[in-house]
Design a protein around this motif. Structure first.
Motif, mmCIF file in Angstrom:
data_model
loop_
_atom_site.group_PDB
_atom_site.id
_atom_site.type_symbol
_atom_site.label_atom_id
_atom_site.label_comp_id
_atom_site.label_asym_id
_atom_site.label_seq_id
_atom_site.Cartn_x
_atom_site.Cartn_y
_atom_site.Cartn_z
ATOM 1 N N VAL A 1 0.848 -1.200 0.000
ATOM 2 C CA VAL A 1 0.000 0.000 0.000
ATOM 3 C C VAL A 1 0.876 1.241 0.000
ATOM 4 O O VAL A 1 0.625 2.202 -0.744
ATOM 5 C CB VAL A 1 -0.954 -0.004 1.206
ATOM 6 C CG1 VAL A 1 -1.716 1.312 1.280
ATOM 7 C CG2 VAL A 1 -1.923 -1.178 1.107
ATOM 8 N N ASN A 2 1.936 1.257 0.821
ATOM 9 C CA ASN A 2 2.855 2.390 0.828
ATOM 10 C C ASN A 2 3.575 2.516 -0.505
ATOM 11 O O ASN A 2 3.816 3.620 -1.002
ATOM 12 C CB ASN A 2 3.879 2.229 1.964
ATOM 13 C CG ASN A 2 3.244 2.332 3.334
ATOM 14 O OD1 ASN A 2 2.239 3.025 3.507
ATOM 15 N ND2 ASN A 2 3.812 1.646 4.312
ATOM 16 N N ALA A 3 3.932 1.378 -1.093
ATOM 17 C CA ALA A 3 4.634 1.399 -2.377
ATOM 18 C C ALA A 3 3.765 2.006 -3.470
ATOM 19 O O ALA A 3 4.223 2.845 -4.260
ATOM 20 C CB ALA A 3 5.067 -0.012 -2.758
ATOM 21 N N VAL A 4 2.496 1.617 -3.514
ATOM 22 C CA VAL A 4 1.631 2.113 -4.575
ATOM 23 C C VAL A 4 1.329 3.602 -4.388
ATOM 24 O O VAL A 4 1.062 4.316 -5.365
ATOM 25 C CB VAL A 4 0.325 1.293 -4.650
ATOM 26 C CG1 VAL A 4 -0.682 1.735 -3.609
ATOM 27 C CG2 VAL A 4 -0.303 1.368 -6.040
ATOM 28 N N ARG A 5 1.423 4.088 -3.162
ATOM 29 C CA ARG A 5 1.157 5.505 -2.900
ATOM 30 C C ARG A 5 2.406 6.366 -3.036
ATOM 31 O O ARG A 5 2.335 7.581 -2.810
ATOM 32 C CB ARG A 5 0.549 5.667 -1.508
ATOM 33 C CG ARG A 5 -0.900 5.174 -1.431
ATOM 34 C CD ARG A 5 -1.515 5.456 -0.090
ATOM 35 N NE ARG A 5 -2.957 5.176 -0.101
ATOM 36 C CZ ARG A 5 -3.608 4.573 0.867
ATOM 37 N NH1 ARG A 5 -2.956 4.147 1.943
ATOM 38 N NH2 ARG A 5 -4.904 4.364 0.791
ATOM 39 N N SER A 6 3.519 5.770 -3.384
ATOM 40 C CA SER A 6 4.759 6.548 -3.470
ATOM 41 C C SER A 6 5.507 6.368 -4.790
ATOM 42 O O SER A 6 6.368 7.176 -5.121
ATOM 43 C CB SER A 6 5.693 6.168 -2.315
ATOM 44 O OG SER A 6 6.044 4.794 -2.370
ATOM 45 N N GLN A 7 5.189 5.344 -5.555
ATOM 46 C CA GLN A 7 5.943 5.041 -6.762
ATOM 47 C C GLN A 7 5.178 5.454 -8.013
ATOM 48 O O GLN A 7 3.978 5.193 -8.127
ATOM 49 C CB GLN A 7 6.268 3.546 -6.826
ATOM 50 C CG GLN A 7 7.140 3.071 -5.672
ATOM 51 C CD GLN A 7 7.408 1.578 -5.709
ATOM 52 O OE1 GLN A 7 7.088 0.900 -6.694
ATOM 53 N NE2 GLN A 7 7.994 1.051 -4.655
ATOM 54 N N LYS A 8 5.879 6.057 -8.943
ATOM 55 C CA LYS A 8 5.259 6.551 -10.176
ATOM 56 C C LYS A 8 4.483 5.473 -10.903
ATOM 57 O O LYS A 8 3.349 5.709 -11.368
ATOM 58 C CB LYS A 8 6.339 7.126 -11.089
ATOM 59 C CG LYS A 8 5.846 7.495 -12.484
ATOM 60 C CD LYS A 8 7.000 7.880 -13.382
ATOM 61 C CE LYS A 8 6.564 7.974 -14.833
ATOM 62 N NZ LYS A 8 7.682 8.274 -15.748
ATOM 63 N N LEU A 9 5.059 4.280 -11.020
ATOM 64 C CA LEU A 9 4.414 3.190 -11.750
ATOM 65 C C LEU A 9 3.709 2.219 -10.821
ATOM 66 O O LEU A 9 3.311 1.120 -11.251
ATOM 67 C CB LEU A 9 5.438 2.461 -12.622
ATOM 68 C CG LEU A 9 6.079 3.315 -13.721
ATOM 69 C CD1 LEU A 9 7.113 2.503 -14.493
ATOM 70 C CD2 LEU A 9 5.033 3.887 -14.669
ATOM 71 N N GLY A 10 3.540 2.572 -9.574
ATOM 72 C CA GLY A 10 2.771 1.763 -8.641
ATOM 73 C C GLY A 10 3.364 0.386 -8.437
ATOM 74 O O GLY A 10 4.582 0.210 -8.378
ATOM 75 N N VAL A 11 2.490 -0.607 -8.346
ATOM 76 C CA VAL A 11 2.921 -1.996 -8.176
ATOM 77 C C VAL A 11 2.250 -2.853 -9.243
ATOM 78 O O VAL A 11 1.152 -2.548 -9.714
ATOM 79 C CB VAL A 11 2.583 -2.529 -6.768
ATOM 80 C CG1 VAL A 11 3.307 -1.728 -5.697
ATOM 81 C CG2 VAL A 11 1.082 -2.533 -6.524
ATOM 82 N N LEU A 12 2.926 -3.929 -9.607
ATOM 83 C CA LEU A 12 2.416 -4.844 -10.611
ATOM 84 C C LEU A 12 2.081 -6.172 -9.947
ATOM 85 O O LEU A 12 2.943 -6.801 -9.326
ATOM 86 C CB LEU A 12 3.461 -5.057 -11.711
ATOM 87 C CG LEU A 12 3.029 -5.914 -12.906
ATOM 88 C CD1 LEU A 12 1.904 -5.234 -13.673
ATOM 89 C CD2 LEU A 12 4.226 -6.156 -13.836
ATOM 90 N N ILE A 13 0.816 -6.594 -10.074
ATOM 91 C CA ILE A 13 0.385 -7.822 -9.422
ATOM 92 C C ILE A 13 -0.137 -8.809 -10.459
ATOM 93 O O ILE A 13 -0.383 -8.450 -11.616
ATOM 94 C CB ILE A 13 -0.690 -7.556 -8.346
ATOM 95 C CG1 ILE A 13 -1.966 -6.995 -8.972
ATOM 96 C CG2 ILE A 13 -0.151 -6.606 -7.278
ATOM 97 C CD1 ILE A 13 -3.107 -6.839 -7.982
ATOM 98 N N GLY A 14 -0.327 -10.053 -10.025
ATOM 99 C CA GLY A 14 -0.687 -11.121 -10.935
ATOM 100 C C GLY A 14 -2.170 -11.361 -11.083
ATOM 101 O O GLY A 14 -3.019 -10.675 -10.493
ATOM 102 N N GLU A 15 -2.483 -12.371 -11.841
ATOM 103 C CA GLU A 15 -3.834 -12.722 -12.276
ATOM 104 C C GLU A 15 -4.841 -12.832 -11.146
ATOM 105 O O GLU A 15 -5.986 -12.393 -11.287
ATOM 106 C CB GLU A 15 -3.748 -14.047 -13.056
ATOM 107 C CG GLU A 15 -5.054 -14.699 -13.404
ATOM 108 C CD GLU A 15 -5.714 -14.092 -14.629
ATOM 109 O OE1 GLU A 15 -6.893 -14.387 -14.846
ATOM 110 O OE2 GLU A 15 -5.044 -13.348 -15.361
#
Length: 207
Positions: free
Chosen positions: A182-196
């Motif tokens: 959650v912290n990563a997605v709120r701080s990184q330009k490209l957010g996070v990449l998750i699977g199916e």
């Protein structure tokens, strides 16, 4: 197997402007958190159901990529999906959207497995840019009628970075859904990449 659509569309621009409207509404006291979700894979072939572009009864369409907005309101309200191309309820509760549009119960061949890039909307609105080059052919002619509004330019002056959001591979997906994402997605330009199978699990962290 699947009816397909061409690469040149403006889903990302439509969601960009939708997020701007929803974000402005939220700052007026409604209170919500917004996330932009890019859906694609290495082969740019991802099936979604209940799509307006489809000519099939079940609404099945093979997109090269798709873009939606997920909204988390304050309190115990369900998470909502804003999919401008869906025939489902608009907005649609996340659980219903996953069940009826993504259909995880249907087993897909590996080339159709979907990845989800989740980006916090405030970062997306500052950082995203598109000069619509993907809507032109090799000679610079429009393959598809462009939107009337101006192309989107990022705050730092970048004029095009759509490919950064769309580039996805299994090797880059997170291995486990953990609270720090959650912290990563709120701080990184490209957010996070998750699977199916991880979309609902990720958003459960916001509850």
């Amino acid at each position: 197997m699947f009816p397909s659509l061409p690469f040149y569309n403006q889903l990302e621009e439509n969601v960009y402007h939708l997020c701007k409207k929803l974000w402005t509404r939220g700052t007026e006291g409604q209170g919500s958190d917004l996330f932009v979700v890019f859906i694609s894979n290495e082969k740019k072939q991802i099936p979604l159901w209940n799509q307006k572009a489809s000519q099939r009864a079940e609404g099945l369409t093979l997109w090269d990529y798709h873009v939606i907005c997920v909204e988390k309101k304050e309190g115990d309200s369900p998470l909502l999906v804003w999919d401008l191309d869906s025939t489902l309820q608009f907005p649609c509760p996340l659980a219903s959207y996953v069940s009826e549009a993504i259909k995880p119960s249907i087993q897909l061949f590996s080339e159709f497995q979907r990845f989800f890039r989740i980006v916090h909307a405030p970062i997306f609105l500052r950082s995203f840019a598109s000069d619509r080059r993907h809507m032109k052919d090799s000679e610079g002619n429009w393959m598809y009628e462009p939107p009337e509004h101006d192309p989107i330019v990022a705050e730092d002056g970048t004029v095009h970075n759509l490919n950064e959001y769309m580039t996805m591979s299994a090797a880059d997906t997170v291995k486990a859904i953990e609270p720090q994402l959650v912290n990563a997605v709120r701080s990184q330009k490209l957010g996070v990449l998750i699977g199916e199978t991880q979309l609902e699990e990720f958003f459960s962290l916001l509850s």
